[in-house]
Scaffold this active site. Structure first.
Site, PDB file in Angstrom:
ATOM      1  N   TRP A   6       0.833  -1.209   0.000  1.00 45.16           N
ATOM      2  CA  TRP A   6       0.000   0.000   0.000  1.00 45.16           C
ATOM      3  C   TRP A   6       0.866   1.258   0.000  1.00 45.16           C
ATOM      4  O   TRP A   6       0.403   2.352  -0.269  1.00 45.16           O
ATOM      5  CB  TRP A   6      -0.969   0.008   1.197  1.00 45.16           C
ATOM      6  CG  TRP A   6      -0.320   0.288   2.544  1.00 45.16           C
ATOM      7  CD1 TRP A   6       0.701  -0.388   3.111  1.00 45.16           C
ATOM      8  CD2 TRP A   6      -0.662   1.344   3.463  1.00 45.16           C
ATOM      9  NE1 TRP A   6       1.025   0.150   4.342  1.00 45.16           N
ATOM     10  CE2 TRP A   6       0.206   1.217   4.583  1.00 45.16           C
ATOM     11  CE3 TRP A   6      -1.596   2.365   3.469  1.00 45.16           C
ATOM     12  CZ2 TRP A   6       0.151   2.082   5.684  1.00 45.16           C
ATOM     13  CZ3 TRP A   6      -1.647   3.218   4.569  1.00 45.16           C
ATOM     14  CH2 TRP A   6      -0.782   3.073   5.660  1.00 45.16           C
ATOM     15  N   ASP A   7       2.148   1.079   0.273  1.00 37.11           N
ATOM     16  CA  ASP A   7       3.084   2.194   0.300  1.00 37.11           C
ATOM     17  C   ASP A   7       2.985   3.027  -0.981  1.00 37.11           C
ATOM     18  O   ASP A   7       3.097   4.258  -0.948  1.00 37.11           O
ATOM     19  CB  ASP A   7       4.536   1.686   0.398  1.00 37.11           C
ATOM     20  CG  ASP A   7       4.775   0.778   1.595  1.00 37.11           C
ATOM     21  OD1 ASP A   7       3.826   0.121   2.048  1.00 37.11           O
ATOM     22  OD2 ASP A   7       5.928   0.706   2.056  1.00 37.11           O
ATOM     23  N   GLU A  40       1.003  -1.889  13.077  1.00 36.70           N
ATOM     24  CA  GLU A  40       1.082  -3.354  13.121  1.00 36.70           C
ATOM     25  C   GLU A  40       1.452  -3.872  14.513  1.00 36.70           C
ATOM     26  O   GLU A  40       1.612  -5.078  14.692  1.00 36.70           O
ATOM     27  CB  GLU A  40       2.088  -3.843  12.078  1.00 36.70           C
ATOM     28  CG  GLU A  40       1.599  -3.615  10.653  1.00 36.70           C
ATOM     29  CD  GLU A  40       2.610  -4.027   9.596  1.00 36.70           C
ATOM     30  OE1 GLU A  40       3.819  -4.061   9.907  1.00 36.70           O
ATOM     31  OE2 GLU A  40       2.186  -4.301   8.459  1.00 36.70           O
ATOM     32  N   LYS A  51       3.513   1.671  16.257  1.00 34.69           N
ATOM     33  CA  LYS A  51       4.639   1.505  15.337  1.00 34.69           C
ATOM     34  C   LYS A  51       4.722   2.666  14.356  1.00 34.69           C
ATOM     35  O   LYS A  51       5.794   3.161  14.039  1.00 34.69           O
ATOM     36  CB  LYS A  51       4.456   0.190  14.573  1.00 34.69           C
ATOM     37  CG  LYS A  51       5.550  -0.121  13.591  1.00 34.69           C
ATOM     38  CD  LYS A  51       5.235  -1.413  12.836  1.00 34.69           C
ATOM     39  CE  LYS A  51       6.296  -1.725  11.802  1.00 34.69           C
ATOM     40  NZ  LYS A  51       5.898  -2.823  10.919  1.00 34.69           N
ATOM     41  N   GLN A  52       3.562   3.070  13.842  1.00 35.48           N
ATOM     42  CA  GLN A  52       3.564   4.116  12.806  1.00 35.48           C
ATOM     43  C   GLN A  52       2.243   4.859  12.841  1.00 35.48           C
ATOM     44  O   GLN A  52       1.255   4.355  13.372  1.00 35.48           O
ATOM     45  CB  GLN A  52       3.789   3.491  11.441  1.00 35.48           C
ATOM     46  CG  GLN A  52       2.628   2.668  10.924  1.00 35.48           C
ATOM     47  CD  GLN A  52       3.055   1.688   9.855  1.00 35.48           C
ATOM     48  OE1 GLN A  52       3.516   0.606  10.157  1.00 35.48           O
ATOM     49  NE2 GLN A  52       2.895   2.075   8.597  1.00 35.48           N
TER      50      GLN A  52
END
Ligand code: BGC
Length: 768
Positions: A359-360, A490, A602-603
């Site tokens: 998906w990046d 994640e 995480k992000q």
């Protein structure tokens, strides 16, 4: 402490001094590529120390049979692996019969390696004392041509310094290559043919299962003290190798040199039976042009990329080096020439992430390619997913969805899902939303609405169908909920009602409904075609709408923020600042179980949603959410700091925005996440670009106009970038005192600067 051996330089990545412990990191950082193939910066000559060999070809992959402890229904059969392809850079060097190997030399002096980003080449020089006492100087230079993307060229020179010496060059091709990440330690390649034709060598090999046929080829020219000499080589062919040995007598202080032309031709572009012939043609042209002209063409091709894509930063050389490194690597990975290719998270710099598409691309890379290249390039990236729509439907069907619902893969090479961790494959469904967001983003930026009736609408319908089926009605909440997901963060799996996922699901349905109306009104022919293909009924649309209108979003009244997921407040909330340095990165220090129970993010997750849908929320809302989530975020995904940088800039917190900028732009150069040996983080590099253009420059599209709210970090004197907006090129130059806008093209353009309309006319500069 982050690594800091890379010398600060505006245009080059430079390493001085040889340290065997850094070889693998440097192999990643100095990687070269040309959009069609790429390779780690392995040495040409033998190296017996720790090294990670890698040369990759875009689109050529192997379906490595899935290996899991316990099989779960729905798992993909394989994990697609980008293949470490036959080695063509190799040149063994012998000096008086002793092999040159930097790991065994008595001494290595004046080592210098440079990745010249301006001109697109990698060079190396050093002096070494071999075990037999001969001291030599070595100079090498190599590049992968972006003009002819099947070709690479190497120039390698050895000069004995303390005596005359017999130098032998043994250029070779090696097809006996393996992947370090093979699941079953199998070989992925089968050699079909090893041949020579005078001074040319060829290996034709095929990948097992996928049957990609690849021709690896080489031809060398030999030089004595700079003059071309004709030498008959000793030719050796093995089952998977071919080598030519040239013996040259070099007087003390005089060089022996070799130029090697080599590379790959594949059956993606040629008939299988013609691979040797195709390689011969590439070699013929290369020789006709010669090394110096090829280099010149390379320099010019890079100059034209830089002309549009460069970002200049005055007064902060490390920041300048960082952004150019990011822009350079993105262009080495994908140039937008081939609709079958995409942008792997590690590009051509390592095996991790299998070289596949994530998906990046849609979430992070599209804006960079949209603004720095012809808009057709971004359209190609969108079409890549359109071309995979049927596979995405099959993928959803395999998981039990019906009626043409599509679930795009989290990881893919050819449209099939090829990742097999259940929490990612089955649960990270938010990726479906990014596919639609990218279409919306493309149309918003380029103004090219035609993509929607032609291709996008079919994708949106299939995705709306997925979200409608994936959500379920909760009687308890009297709302639609989405259960058992992994959000962008994640570090939490199988959670219920991840806010980001629910939000994008609702938005996808609403946007699809809006586009259906628009296409119906203005593109009747396409509308009828799409209706014929999808048979969407009014009743179905009403059901989708019901889900979107009644979607549930977890919210904390106490904190005034949307919760990342239903159970978030049950966690022990302790800010990252209270975690000892020795505990980080937590993904290397803690058990997975401990990570999952922790509050650490995480992000960007909720903040990712606030980034995509910035115009849905007030600044006050953003502030509250940023203040709540930023202190809990560990940024252990490369995709995180860029979003936080943009959000901090939007809040006017320039000090923090700058800190995140440095982190995203120098993530690999300074190895923040302690993993650069595995390869560089290519997709997040587009995020770095966004953090300058959208973060500091404040670029958005508002009311169908390009809009800027420029700010500048205190550490910089000025910065500038160029944007291709609807085929008009706008140059933006920001300094503390003012922002200058200039325009290339025929027509004038109205833009918004800090909310006010500003008209720029071609070939003039306006100041704001
Ligand atoms: C991130 C994902 C990303 C993947 C590839 C993971 O670490 O969490 O969001 O798609 O890396 O970059």
């Amino acid at each position: 402490m982050n690594q800091d051996y890379i010398k600060a330089d505006a245009w080059s990545i430079i390493e001085e001094e040889f340290d065997p412990g850094r070889v693998k990191s440097s192999e990643s950082l100095f990687s070269i590529g040309n959009g069609a193939m790429g390779q780690r910066a392995n040495f040409e000559e033998r190296f017996s120390g720790p090294s990670f060999q890698g040369s990759y070809i875009g689109g050529v992959f192997y379906p490595d049979k899935t290996k899991v402890g316990w099989w779960k229904n729905g798992y993909p059969e394989y994990f697609a692996k980008v293949l470490n392809a036959p080695n063509w850079i190799g040149i063994n060097v012998f000096v008086n019969n002793e092999a040159l190997d930097l790991h065994t030399c008595k001494e290595v002096k004046n080592f210098r390696r440079e990745l010249n980003m301006k001109e697109g080449f990698l060079s190396r020089s050093f002096e070494a004392v071999l075990p037999n006492g001969v001291e030599i100087q070595v100079k090498s230079l190599r590049f992968l041509s972006i003009v002819n993307d099947e070709l690479g060229a190497i120039k390698y020179e050895v000069t004995p310094l303390n005596s005359d010496a017999v130098i032998q060059f043994e250029p070779y091709l090696d097809g006996s290559i393996t992947n370090t990440d093979a699941n079953w330690e199998e070989r992925f390649w089968k050699t079909l043919e090893v041949t020579t034709d005078k001074d040319k060598g060829f290996i034709v090999s095929k990948t097992l299962k996928t049957e990609f046929h690849v021709g690896t080829y080489m031809k060398s020219e030999i030089f004595q003290n700079g003059d071309r000499i004709e030498l008959s080589p000793e030719i050796n062919t093995g089952d998977d190798t071919v080598s030519f040995t040239y013996t040259i007598k070099a007087n003390k202080g005089e060089s022996a040199g070799i130029i090697k032309y080599a590379g790959y031709v594949t059956d993606m572009n040629h008939k299988r039976a013609d691979l040797v012939q195709a390689a011969t043609m590439v070699l013929k042209k290369a020789e006709e042009q010669g090394f110096d002209n090829l280099r010149k063409a390379q320099k010019e091709a890079w100059a034209s990329i830089w002309e549009m894509a460069d970002i200049t930063i005055a007064g902060d050389v490390k920041a300048q080096q960082g952004i150019r490194f990011n822009i350079f690597q993105l262009n080495q990975t994908y140039l937008g020439k081939d609709e079958r290719l995409n942008i792997g998270p590690k590009g051509f710099t390592g095996e991790k992430y299998g070289g596949s598409t994530y998906w990046d691309t849609e979430a992070y890379c599209i804006p960079f390619y949209m603004a720095t290249k012809d808009q057709k390039v971004a359209r190609k990236l969108l079409s890549y997913r359109y071309n995979h729509l049927e596979k995405a439907k099959e993928n959803a069907e395999k998981l039990g969805f019906t009626n043409g619902a599509a679930l795009y893969p989290m990881v893919t090479m050819n449209g099939e899902e090829s990742h097999n961790e259940w929490e990612i494959t089955f649960e990270e469904i938010h990726r479906n939303g990014a596919m639609v967001f990218a279409i919306y983003n493309y149309v918003r930026f380029t103004g090219d609405f035609s993509y929607i009736p032609e291709k996008g609408l079919e994708v949106m319908i299939a995705i709306a169908r997925f979200w409608h089926q994936r959500a379920n009605y909760s009687k308890h909440k009297d709302k639609y909920v989405i259960l058992g997901v992994t959000g962008p963060n994640e570090y939490e799996n199988n959670v219920n009602n991840n806010w980001y996922t629910n939000y994008i699901a609702k938005w996808c349905i609403e946007y699809c409904l809006e586009m259906l109306d628009k296409v119906k009104d203005s593109y009747e022919e396409d509308y009828l075609r799409v209706m014929g293909l999808t048979s969407v009924s009014d009743d179905e649309l009403a059901q989708w709408k019901k889900v979107a209108d009644n979607m549930y979003f977890p919210y904390s009244e106490e904190h005034g923020v949307y919760l990342q997921q239903d159970g978030f407040l049950d966690k022990e909330i302790i800010p990252v600042s209270e975690l000892g340095k020795t505990q980080r990165p937590i993904n290397q220090k803690w058990s997975w179980d401990r990570i999952l129970r922790s509050c650490y993010i995480k992000q960007a997750d909720v903040l990712q949603g606030f980034y995509f849908f910035a115009d849905h929320f007030s600044k006050e809302d953003l502030k509250k959410h940023f203040d709540y989530y930023e202190p809990l975020t560990v940024h252990e995904s490369s995709l995180s700091p860029c979003v936080h940088s943009i959000q901090a800039a939007l809040l006017g917190r320039m000090e923090q925005a700058y800190e995140f900028y440095v982190r995203t732009s120098r993530l690999d150069l300074d190895d923040y996440n302690k993993e650069v040996e595995e390869g560089c983080h290519i997709t997040s590099m587009a995020g770095t670009w966004m953090s300058i253009v959208e973060g500091f420059g404040g670029m958005r599209v508002e009311d169908d106009k390009l809009s800027f709210k420029p700010q500048i970090p205190e550490q910089w004197d000025a910065y500038s970038f160029k944007i291709n907006f609807r085929d008009r090129i706008i140059k933006v130059h920001v300094s503390e005192e003012q922002t200058r806008f200039s325009l290339e093209g025929q027509e004038s353009l109205e833009i918004l600067v800090n909310g006010k309309t500003l008209k720029i006319t071609p070939d003039s500069t306006v100041t704001a």
